[in-house]
Design a protein around this motif. Structure first.
Motif, PDB file in Angstrom:
ATOM      1  N   LEU A  63      45.073  47.049  46.414  1.00 30.53           N
ATOM      2  CA  LEU A  63      45.864  46.037  47.117  1.00 30.53           C
ATOM      3  C   LEU A  63      47.045  45.574  46.268  1.00 30.53           C
ATOM      4  N   GLN A  64      46.843  45.512  44.958  1.00 35.02           N
ATOM      5  CA  GLN A  64      47.895  45.034  44.067  1.00 35.02           C
ATOM      6  C   GLN A  64      48.889  46.120  43.704  1.00 35.02           C
ATOM      7  N   SER A  65      48.404  47.321  43.439  1.00 40.91           N
ATOM      8  CA  SER A  65      49.273  48.376  42.886  1.00 40.91           C
ATOM      9  C   SER A  65      49.669  49.459  43.870  1.00 40.91           C
ATOM     10  N   LYS A  66      48.857  49.639  44.937  1.00 40.74           N
ATOM     11  CA  LYS A  66      49.054  50.729  45.905  1.00 40.74           C
ATOM     12  C   LYS A  66      48.964  52.098  45.246  1.00 40.74           C
ATOM     13  N   PRO A  70      47.380  35.043  41.501  1.00 42.34           N
ATOM     14  CA  PRO A  70      47.458  36.487  41.718  1.00 42.34           C
ATOM     15  C   PRO A  70      46.289  37.207  41.044  1.00 42.34           C
ATOM     16  N   VAL A  71      45.813  38.264  41.709  1.00 45.76           N
ATOM     17  CA  VAL A  71      44.707  39.040  41.156  1.00 45.76           C
ATOM     18  C   VAL A  71      45.230  39.928  40.037  1.00 45.76           C
ATOM     19  N   THR A  72      44.579  39.875  38.911  1.00 47.74           N
ATOM     20  CA  THR A  72      44.935  40.712  37.766  1.00 47.74           C
ATOM     21  C   THR A  72      43.698  41.463  37.298  1.00 47.74           C
ATOM     22  N   GLN A  73      43.894  42.440  36.426  1.00 50.16           N
ATOM     23  CA  GLN A  73      42.764  43.156  35.869  1.00 50.16           C
ATOM     24  C   GLN A  73      41.847  42.213  35.106  1.00 50.16           C
ATOM     25  N   GLU A  74      42.452  41.248  34.429  1.00 60.00           N
ATOM     26  CA  GLU A  74      41.668  40.278  33.657  1.00 60.00           C
ATOM     27  C   GLU A  74      40.824  39.394  34.585  1.00 60.00           C
TER      28      GLU A  74
END
Length: 248
Positions: A128-131, A191-195
């Motif tokens: 969803l974040q990176s496509k 925002p959603v991050t890897q962390e």
């Protein structure tokens, strides 16, 4: 002419499901993409092809018999209402059952180990974040139980989209089954991050193990998703009751 079309996702054959998913992938970036997908699906279900437009309407021909007929353009809106369900992908309740010899886990994810669910969720959010397509591929490998280290199948475009829509629809179902834990987001969200994904994963594991690291393997590998979700839902309900009672 009399035609019969599927009334919902559940009535699709595997061939029809693949065709619909391919249409949704192809027309995804167009502003009128969903209308095009619905029209193409309707034509496919009914087994005819459009030859050309005439002054009297669209000249069409049935593929099997070769019989020709005229389709009144004014009928199109009412005809497309019969396949309106295609646009409601969150109500999808079927999935491609097998890819390259690998069978899909059950649609509702009841049999999926909780650790695999967490991996799937992380890849879903990453996409969803990176496509990035590799996130979809990893999601599909989890849902089709492709072992780590194996080459596995090469997922086609409709199979990748199918995995994404399937997992999203399953998340909607889980949200209805476990509403205390899986609440819809409200207000402005970070925002959603890897962390943040890693922290959310660790928090869920801590809740289920009660801080006992010796239970982690059991929770991730031997506990199914619905059992884990039921416990998290109960904990979330308890936390809300404590908050209402004590204001903390």
């Amino acid at each position: 002419m009399r035609f019969t079309v599927p009334k919902g996702w559940k009535e699709l054959t595997q061939e029809q499901l693949r065709y619909v998913l391919r249409l949704l992938w192809l027309y995804n970036d167009r502003t009128d993409g969903m209308d095009r997908a619905k029209m193409a699906a309707f034509v496919h279900f009914c087994g005819f092809e459009v030859v050309r437009r005439t002054d009297q309407g669209w000249l069409c021909r049935q593929r099997k018999s070769g019989d020709a007929f005229l389709l009144d353009p004014e009928l199109l809106p009412s005809l497309l209402e019969s396949v309106e369900w295609i646009a409601d992908t969150e109500q999808m309740n079927v999935r491609i059952e097998q890819v390259g010899g690998y069978k899909a886990v059950d649609f509702e994810l009841q049999e999926l180990p909780f650790g695999k669910y967490l991996e799937a969720e992380n890849n879903f959010q990453s996409y969803l974040q990176s496509k990035q397509e590799n996130s979809l591929s990893e999601l599909a490998r989890i849902l089709y139980l492709v072992p780590y280290g194996s080459d596995g199948p090469t997922f086609g475009e409709e199979e990748l989209l199918g995995a994404f829509l399937w997992f999203n629809a399953a998340k909607q179902l889980l949200g209805r089954m476990f509403p205390n834990f899986l609440k819809p987001a409200s207000g402005e969200q970070e925002p959603v991050t890897q962390e943040s994904l890693i922290e959310a994963t660790r928090a869920q594991i801590r809740l289920l193990t009660k801080g006992d690291v010796t239970k982690q393997k059991y929770i991730l590998e031997e506990t199914d998703t619905w059992t884990a979700m039921a416990e998290l839902d109960a904990l979330a309900k308890e936390a809300e009751e404590i908050k209402r009672k004590y204001g903390k």
